[in-house]
Design a protein around this motif. Structure first.
Motif, PDB file in Angstrom:
ATOM      1  N   GLY A  70       0.784  -1.233   0.000  1.00 50.64           N
ATOM      2  CA  GLY A  70       0.000   0.000   0.000  1.00 50.64           C
ATOM      3  C   GLY A  70       0.813   1.278   0.000  1.00 50.64           C
ATOM      4  O   GLY A  70       0.508   2.232  -0.711  1.00 50.64           O
ATOM      5  N   GLY A  71       1.871   1.321   0.794  1.00 48.98           N
ATOM      6  CA  GLY A  71       2.703   2.527   0.852  1.00 48.98           C
ATOM      7  C   GLY A  71       3.444   2.773  -0.443  1.00 48.98           C
ATOM      8  O   GLY A  71       3.550   3.912  -0.915  1.00 48.98           O
ATOM      9  N   TRP A  72       3.967   1.706  -1.031  1.00 47.49           N
ATOM     10  CA  TRP A  72       4.690   1.805  -2.306  1.00 47.49           C
ATOM     11  C   TRP A  72       3.741   2.287  -3.401  1.00 47.49           C
ATOM     12  O   TRP A  72       4.080   3.187  -4.173  1.00 47.49           O
ATOM     13  CB  TRP A  72       5.302   0.448  -2.646  1.00 47.49           C
ATOM     14  CG  TRP A  72       6.126   0.410  -3.887  1.00 47.49           C
ATOM     15  CD1 TRP A  72       7.114   1.276  -4.248  1.00 47.49           C
ATOM     16  CD2 TRP A  72       6.040  -0.559  -4.926  1.00 47.49           C
ATOM     17  NE1 TRP A  72       7.654   0.902  -5.454  1.00 47.49           N
ATOM     18  CE2 TRP A  72       7.018  -0.223  -5.888  1.00 47.49           C
ATOM     19  CE3 TRP A  72       5.250  -1.683  -5.130  1.00 47.49           C
ATOM     20  CZ2 TRP A  72       7.215  -0.976  -7.050  1.00 47.49           C
ATOM     21  CZ3 TRP A  72       5.458  -2.431  -6.281  1.00 47.49           C
ATOM     22  CH2 TRP A  72       6.430  -2.078  -7.234  1.00 47.49           C
ATOM     23  N   MET A  73       2.515   1.708  -3.431  1.00 50.39           N
ATOM     24  CA  MET A  73       1.537   2.132  -4.435  1.00 50.39           C
ATOM     25  C   MET A  73       1.184   3.605  -4.253  1.00 50.39           C
ATOM     26  O   MET A  73       1.094   4.356  -5.225  1.00 50.39           O
ATOM     27  CB  MET A  73       0.268   1.272  -4.350  1.00 50.39           C
ATOM     28  CG  MET A  73       0.479  -0.171  -4.752  1.00 50.39           C
ATOM     29  SD  MET A  73      -1.035  -1.159  -4.833  1.00 50.39           S
ATOM     30  CE  MET A  73      -1.861  -0.785  -3.313  1.00 50.39           C
ATOM     31  N   PHE A  74       0.981   4.027  -3.004  1.00 50.51           N
ATOM     32  CA  PHE A  74       0.645   5.425  -2.732  1.00 50.51           C
ATOM     33  C   PHE A  74       1.745   6.356  -3.237  1.00 50.51           C
ATOM     34  O   PHE A  74       1.474   7.332  -3.947  1.00 50.51           O
ATOM     35  CB  PHE A  74       0.427   5.660  -1.234  1.00 50.51           C
ATOM     36  CG  PHE A  74       0.271   7.110  -0.879  1.00 50.51           C
ATOM     37  CD1 PHE A  74      -0.960   7.731  -0.989  1.00 50.51           C
ATOM     38  CD2 PHE A  74       1.362   7.856  -0.456  1.00 50.51           C
ATOM     39  CE1 PHE A  74      -1.101   9.079  -0.687  1.00 50.51           C
ATOM     40  CE2 PHE A  74       1.231   9.211  -0.154  1.00 50.51           C
ATOM     41  CZ  PHE A  74      -0.007   9.817  -0.268  1.00 50.51           C
ATOM     42  N   ASP A  75       2.994   6.062  -2.873  1.00 55.22           N
ATOM     43  CA  ASP A  75       4.093   6.939  -3.277  1.00 55.22           C
ATOM     44  C   ASP A  75       4.247   6.967  -4.797  1.00 55.22           C
ATOM     45  O   ASP A  75       4.532   8.027  -5.372  1.00 55.22           O
ATOM     46  CB  ASP A  75       5.397   6.517  -2.605  1.00 55.22           C
ATOM     47  CG  ASP A  75       5.504   7.030  -1.175  1.00 55.22           C
ATOM     48  OD1 ASP A  75       4.826   8.025  -0.831  1.00 55.22           O
ATOM     49  OD2 ASP A  75       6.283   6.442  -0.397  1.00 55.22           O
ATOM     50  N   ARG A  76       4.054   5.847  -5.463  1.00 56.44           N
ATOM     51  CA  ARG A  76       4.132   5.841  -6.926  1.00 56.44           C
ATOM     52  C   ARG A  76       2.987   6.676  -7.514  1.00 56.44           C
ATOM     53  O   ARG A  76       3.199   7.435  -8.450  1.00 56.44           O
ATOM     54  CB  ARG A  76       4.074   4.411  -7.462  1.00 56.44           C
ATOM     55  CG  ARG A  76       5.359   3.599  -7.226  1.00 56.44           C
ATOM     56  CD  ARG A  76       6.213   3.546  -8.462  1.00 56.44           C
ATOM     57  NE  ARG A  76       7.512   2.968  -8.221  1.00 56.44           N
ATOM     58  CZ  ARG A  76       8.011   1.940  -8.908  1.00 56.44           C
ATOM     59  NH1 ARG A  76       7.291   1.358  -9.837  1.00 56.44           N
ATOM     60  NH2 ARG A  76       9.219   1.508  -8.655  1.00 56.44           N
ATOM     61  N   ALA A  77       1.787   6.539  -6.966  1.00 60.34           N
ATOM     62  CA  ALA A  77       0.657   7.338  -7.463  1.00 60.34           C
ATOM     63  C   ALA A  77       0.913   8.825  -7.264  1.00 60.34           C
ATOM     64  O   ALA A  77       0.653   9.643  -8.159  1.00 60.34           O
ATOM     65  CB  ALA A  77      -0.640   6.915  -6.773  1.00 60.34           C
ATOM     66  N   MET A  78       1.461   9.197  -6.116  1.00 62.63           N
ATOM     67  CA  MET A  78       1.742  10.607  -5.850  1.00 62.63           C
ATOM     68  C   MET A  78       2.884  11.139  -6.713  1.00 62.63           C
ATOM     69  O   MET A  78       2.979  12.336  -6.948  1.00 62.63           O
ATOM     70  CB  MET A  78       2.075  10.832  -4.371  1.00 62.63           C
ATOM     71  CG  MET A  78       0.898  10.611  -3.433  1.00 62.63           C
ATOM     72  SD  MET A  78      -0.545  11.640  -3.823  1.00 62.63           S
ATOM     73  CE  MET A  78      -1.620  10.463  -4.643  1.00 62.63           C
ATOM     74  N   ALA A  79       3.728  10.231  -7.209  1.00 65.75           N
ATOM     75  CA  ALA A  79       4.820  10.631  -8.099  1.00 65.75           C
ATOM     76  C   ALA A  79       4.348  10.731  -9.550  1.00 65.75           C
ATOM     77  O   ALA A  79       5.146  11.009 -10.439  1.00 65.75           O
ATOM     78  CB  ALA A  79       5.975   9.642  -7.988  1.00 65.75           C
ATOM     79  N   GLY A  80       3.053  10.496  -9.786  1.00 64.48           N
ATOM     80  CA  GLY A  80       2.498  10.650 -11.124  1.00 64.48           C
ATOM     81  C   GLY A  80       2.275   9.360 -11.885  1.00 64.48           C
ATOM     82  O   GLY A  80       1.841   9.381 -13.032  1.00 64.48           O
ATOM     83  N   TRP A  81       2.563   8.235 -11.263  1.00 66.81           N
ATOM     84  CA  TRP A  81       2.314   6.961 -11.923  1.00 66.81           C
ATOM     85  C   TRP A  81       0.816   6.685 -11.949  1.00 66.81           C
ATOM     86  O   TRP A  81       0.087   7.067 -11.033  1.00 66.81           O
ATOM     87  CB  TRP A  81       2.984   5.824 -11.163  1.00 66.81           C
ATOM     88  CG  TRP A  81       4.477   5.762 -11.283  1.00 66.81           C
ATOM     89  CD1 TRP A  81       5.372   6.738 -10.971  1.00 66.81           C
ATOM     90  CD2 TRP A  81       5.245   4.643 -11.703  1.00 66.81           C
ATOM     91  NE1 TRP A  81       6.653   6.295 -11.170  1.00 66.81           N
ATOM     92  CE2 TRP A  81       6.599   5.014 -11.625  1.00 66.81           C
ATOM     93  CE3 TRP A  81       4.920   3.371 -12.130  1.00 66.81           C
ATOM     94  CZ2 TRP A  81       7.622   4.145 -11.971  1.00 66.81           C
ATOM     95  CZ3 TRP A  81       5.947   2.506 -12.472  1.00 66.81           C
ATOM     96  CH2 TRP A  81       7.279   2.903 -12.391  1.00 66.81           C
TER      97      TRP A  81
END
Length: 190
Positions: A44-55
């Motif tokens: 969940g944390g990895w997905m969140f950070d990737r989404a916030m980075a524009g992924w």
């Protein structure tokens, strides 16, 4: 890289430029899991950070019940139908899969193997060991969550009825195949 100038009076110019940029610059992470709880707990944390980075992050789930926890993380939840048609999209830059799901679903294992062989996809597993059927080797990696990821993951775990599960500082994963030079996954050495 060759460039081409557009006439100044071209009324469709902004749309063409925006469309071209979106096609070239979009990164996609596809996550395959059994249910929302497992995906949020393990990645969940990895997905969140990737989404916030524009992924663009998609979670494909066998049991896609309540998708609120994924929405909290900025992740699009979708139904995964093993044996059915795939996502209909090109191979993603990142692919994360539950090790249990790969071990139990042959058709998903084939899709993961295809991504590995492509040489263009960072393939990550969680929740078990690297299946022999995938071939190759994998190394343990860890992802250090941002402060925001820990907070949003905590809220997502609460929405997934896992309020007593800790949102640790790191998530432990296995990475195989292609590893980009600038990967945010750090080898854990063990």
């Amino acid at each position: 890289m060759a460039t081409r100038s557009l006439p100044i009076d071209d009324v469709n110019r902004p749309a063409r430029i925006a469309g071209a940029a979106a096609t070239r610059l979009e990164y996609r992470l596809d996550v395959l899991g059994a249910d929302v709880d497992d995906v949020v707990r393990c990645a969940g944390g990895w997905m969140f950070d990737r989404a916030m980075a524009g992924w663009r992050v998609n979670a494909w789930l066998l049991d896609a019940g309540d998708l609120r926890p994924l929405q909290i993380l900025g992740v699009q939840g979708r139904v995964l139908r093993p044996g059915g048609e795939g996502t209909g999209e090109a191979i993603p830059v990142g692919l994360a899969v539950s090790a249990d799901l790969v071990a139990s679903a042959g058709c998903l294992r084939d899709e993961v193997r295809t991504a590995l062989v492509s040489g263009r996809t960072e393939v990550v597993l969680w929740g078990g060991r690297w299946p022999d059927q995938l071939g190759g080797r994998a190394e343990p990696v860890r992802y250090r969550l941002s402060a925001a990821a820990r907070i949003f993951k905590r809220h997502a775990l609460s929405a997934a009825d896992c309020p007593h599960t800790a949102a640790d500082d790191t998530e432990l994963l296995l990475c195989g195949g292609y590893r980009p030079v600038d990967s945010d996954l750090i080898a854990s050495g063990g």
